[in-house]
Design a protein around this motif. Structure first.
Motif, PDB file in Angstrom:
ATOM      1  N   MET A   1      36.562  27.374   8.640  1.00 54.70           N
ATOM      2  CA  MET A   1      37.981  27.698   8.580  1.00 54.70           C
ATOM      3  C   MET A   1      38.156  29.157   8.153  1.00 54.70           C
ATOM      4  N   ALA A   2      39.087  29.808   8.769  1.00 46.72           N
ATOM      5  CA  ALA A   2      39.354  31.199   8.438  1.00 46.72           C
ATOM      6  C   ALA A   2      40.384  31.286   7.320  1.00 46.72           C
ATOM      7  N   MET A   3      40.141  32.230   6.426  1.00 44.92           N
ATOM      8  CA  MET A   3      41.109  32.464   5.353  1.00 44.92           C
ATOM      9  C   MET A   3      42.258  33.302   5.901  1.00 44.92           C
ATOM     10  N   HIS A   4      43.392  33.185   5.271  1.00 46.77           N
ATOM     11  CA  HIS A   4      44.546  34.022   5.580  1.00 46.77           C
ATOM     12  C   HIS A   4      44.135  35.480   5.366  1.00 46.77           C
ATOM     13  N   PRO A   5      44.660  36.435   6.169  1.00 46.78           N
ATOM     14  CA  PRO A   5      44.285  37.851   6.006  1.00 46.78           C
ATOM     15  C   PRO A   5      44.507  38.388   4.586  1.00 46.78           C
ATOM     16  N   ILE A   6      45.545  37.942   3.913  1.00 48.10           N
ATOM     17  CA  ILE A   6      45.771  38.383   2.531  1.00 48.10           C
ATOM     18  C   ILE A   6      44.605  37.920   1.657  1.00 48.10           C
ATOM     19  N   THR A   7      44.201  36.673   1.835  1.00 54.45           N
ATOM     20  CA  THR A   7      43.102  36.130   1.051  1.00 54.45           C
ATOM     21  C   THR A   7      41.789  36.822   1.404  1.00 54.45           C
ATOM     22  N   GLN A   8      41.610  37.189   2.660  1.00 57.84           N
ATOM     23  CA  GLN A   8      40.406  37.935   3.053  1.00 57.84           C
ATOM     24  C   GLN A   8      40.331  39.269   2.303  1.00 57.84           C
ATOM     25  N   ARG A   9      41.464  39.954   2.191  1.00 60.43           N
ATOM     26  CA  ARG A   9      41.478  41.228   1.459  1.00 60.43           C
ATOM     27  C   ARG A   9      41.223  41.000  -0.033  1.00 60.43           C
ATOM     28  N   ILE A  10      41.817  39.940  -0.576  1.00 61.80           N
ATOM     29  CA  ILE A  10      41.587  39.607  -1.990  1.00 61.80           C
ATOM     30  C   ILE A  10      40.103  39.332  -2.211  1.00 61.80           C
ATOM     31  N   LYS A  11      39.492  38.544  -1.338  1.00 62.11           N
ATOM     32  CA  LYS A  11      38.077  38.195  -1.466  1.00 62.11           C
ATOM     33  C   LYS A  11      37.206  39.444  -1.391  1.00 62.11           C
ATOM     34  N   ALA A  12      37.506  40.348  -0.467  1.00 63.06           N
ATOM     35  CA  ALA A  12      36.715  41.581  -0.343  1.00 63.06           C
ATOM     36  C   ALA A  12      36.805  42.419  -1.623  1.00 63.06           C
ATOM     37  N   LEU A  13      38.003  42.517  -2.204  1.00 61.82           N
ATOM     38  CA  LEU A  13      38.180  43.270  -3.450  1.00 61.82           C
ATOM     39  C   LEU A  13      37.454  42.584  -4.605  1.00 61.82           C
ATOM     40  N   MET A  14      37.511  41.265  -4.647  1.00 66.31           N
ATOM     41  CA  MET A  14      36.787  40.520  -5.680  1.00 66.31           C
ATOM     42  C   MET A  14      35.287  40.790  -5.574  1.00 66.31           C
ATOM     43  N   ASP A  15      34.768  40.760  -4.357  1.00 62.82           N
ATOM     44  CA  ASP A  15      33.340  41.008  -4.146  1.00 62.82           C
ATOM     45  C   ASP A  15      32.966  42.418  -4.606  1.00 62.82           C
ATOM     46  N   GLU A  16      33.793  43.413  -4.278  1.00 63.28           N
ATOM     47  CA  GLU A  16      33.545  44.795  -4.712  1.00 63.28           C
ATOM     48  C   GLU A  16      33.459  44.900  -6.228  1.00 63.28           C
ATOM     49  N   ARG A  17      34.284  44.116  -6.911  1.00 60.23           N
ATOM     50  CA  ARG A  17      34.383  44.202  -8.366  1.00 60.23           C
ATOM     51  C   ARG A  17      33.505  43.177  -9.085  1.00 60.23           C
ATOM     52  N   GLY A  18      32.805  42.355  -8.311  1.00 59.50           N
ATOM     53  CA  GLY A  18      31.950  41.328  -8.908  1.00 59.50           C
ATOM     54  C   GLY A  18      32.740  40.256  -9.642  1.00 59.50           C
ATOM     55  N   MET A  19      33.931  39.954  -9.137  1.00 55.50           N
ATOM     56  CA  MET A  19      34.797  38.966  -9.780  1.00 55.50           C
ATOM     57  C   MET A  19      34.653  37.606  -9.108  1.00 55.50           C
ATOM     58  N   SER A  20      34.670  36.578  -9.914  1.00 49.64           N
ATOM     59  CA  SER A  20      34.709  35.216  -9.397  1.00 49.64           C
ATOM     60  C   SER A  20      36.177  34.781  -9.265  1.00 49.64           C
ATOM     61  N   LYS A  21      36.389  33.635  -8.650  1.00 54.38           N
ATOM     62  CA  LYS A  21      37.753  33.097  -8.584  1.00 54.38           C
ATOM     63  C   LYS A  21      38.275  32.803  -9.985  1.00 54.38           C
ATOM     64  N   ALA A  22      37.403  32.339 -10.857  1.00 54.10           N
ATOM     65  CA  ALA A  22      37.812  32.073 -12.242  1.00 54.10           C
ATOM     66  C   ALA A  22      38.214  33.374 -12.942  1.00 54.10           C
ATOM     67  N   ASP A  23      37.448  34.448 -12.698  1.00 52.50           N
ATOM     68  CA  ASP A  23      37.801  35.748 -13.285  1.00 52.50           C
ATOM     69  C   ASP A  23      39.173  36.199 -12.803  1.00 52.50           C
ATOM     70  N   LEU A  24      39.401  36.086 -11.498  1.00 49.37           N
ATOM     71  CA  LEU A  24      40.682  36.500 -10.934  1.00 49.37           C
ATOM     72  C   LEU A  24      41.815  35.630 -11.462  1.00 49.37           C
ATOM     73  N   SER A  25      41.580  34.342 -11.530  1.00 44.67           N
ATOM     74  CA  SER A  25      42.584  33.424 -12.054  1.00 44.67           C
ATOM     75  C   SER A  25      43.007  33.840 -13.459  1.00 44.67           C
ATOM     76  N   HIS A  26      42.026  34.152 -14.290  1.00 47.44           N
ATOM     77  CA  HIS A  26      42.303  34.565 -15.668  1.00 47.44           C
ATOM     78  C   HIS A  26      43.015  35.928 -15.695  1.00 47.44           C
ATOM     79  N   ALA A  27      42.496  36.909 -14.945  1.00 49.48           N
ATOM     80  CA  ALA A  27      43.063  38.262 -14.956  1.00 49.48           C
ATOM     81  C   ALA A  27      44.493  38.291 -14.428  1.00 49.48           C
ATOM     82  N   ALA A  28      44.775  37.458 -13.426  1.00 50.18           N
ATOM     83  CA  ALA A  28      46.106  37.432 -12.818  1.00 50.18           C
ATOM     84  C   ALA A  28      47.033  36.423 -13.496  1.00 50.18           C
TER      85      ALA A  28
END
Length: 127
Positions: A1-28
């Protein structure tokens, strides 16, 4: 399944920053159970408030997440504050210490005359 383009950009930024979904959840400050589906359900996407929160957590503009286009640099002071706000407390304390160090160093340089003075064009500073 393909992610929404917004989510694709979020995922790419998370990968650049070494963030997990849990990290993003907490930070946001977004509950993990609300954020997690964006990454595996093709019809799941963040709402406007979540996009703004994620953009702040990732130190980008919300418009970048929405369009993928960078519409110019963030104001540096705003960017620095958003980075600070999303750091763990121990890292915030390190950043505060470094800022104090730089401020003291700048104060000493100005007081000791180490900073070169600017002279009007054509004026010889040694005369």
């Amino acid at each position: 399944m393909a992610m929404h383009p917004i989510t694709q950009r979020i995922k790419a930024l998370m990968d650049e920053r070494g963030m997990s979904k849990a990290d993003l959840s907490h930070a946001a400050d977004i509950p993990y159970h609300r954020l997690n589906p964006w990454f595996f359900r093709d019809n799941a996407k963040p709402n406007a408030d979540d996009i703004e929160a994620v953009a702040t957590a990732l130190s980008v503009k919300a418009s970048f997440l929405i369009t993928g286009e960078d519409d110019g640099p963030r104001e540096e002071a705003s960017w620095i504050l958003s980075v600070y706000d999303n750091l763990p407390r121990d890292k915030q304390m390190q950043l505060e210490g470094f800022a104090r160090f730089l401020a003291e160093e700048a104060k000493r340089s100005q007081g000791s005359g180490q900073e070169p003075e600017e002279h009007p064009k054509g004026e010889d500073p040694d005369s």
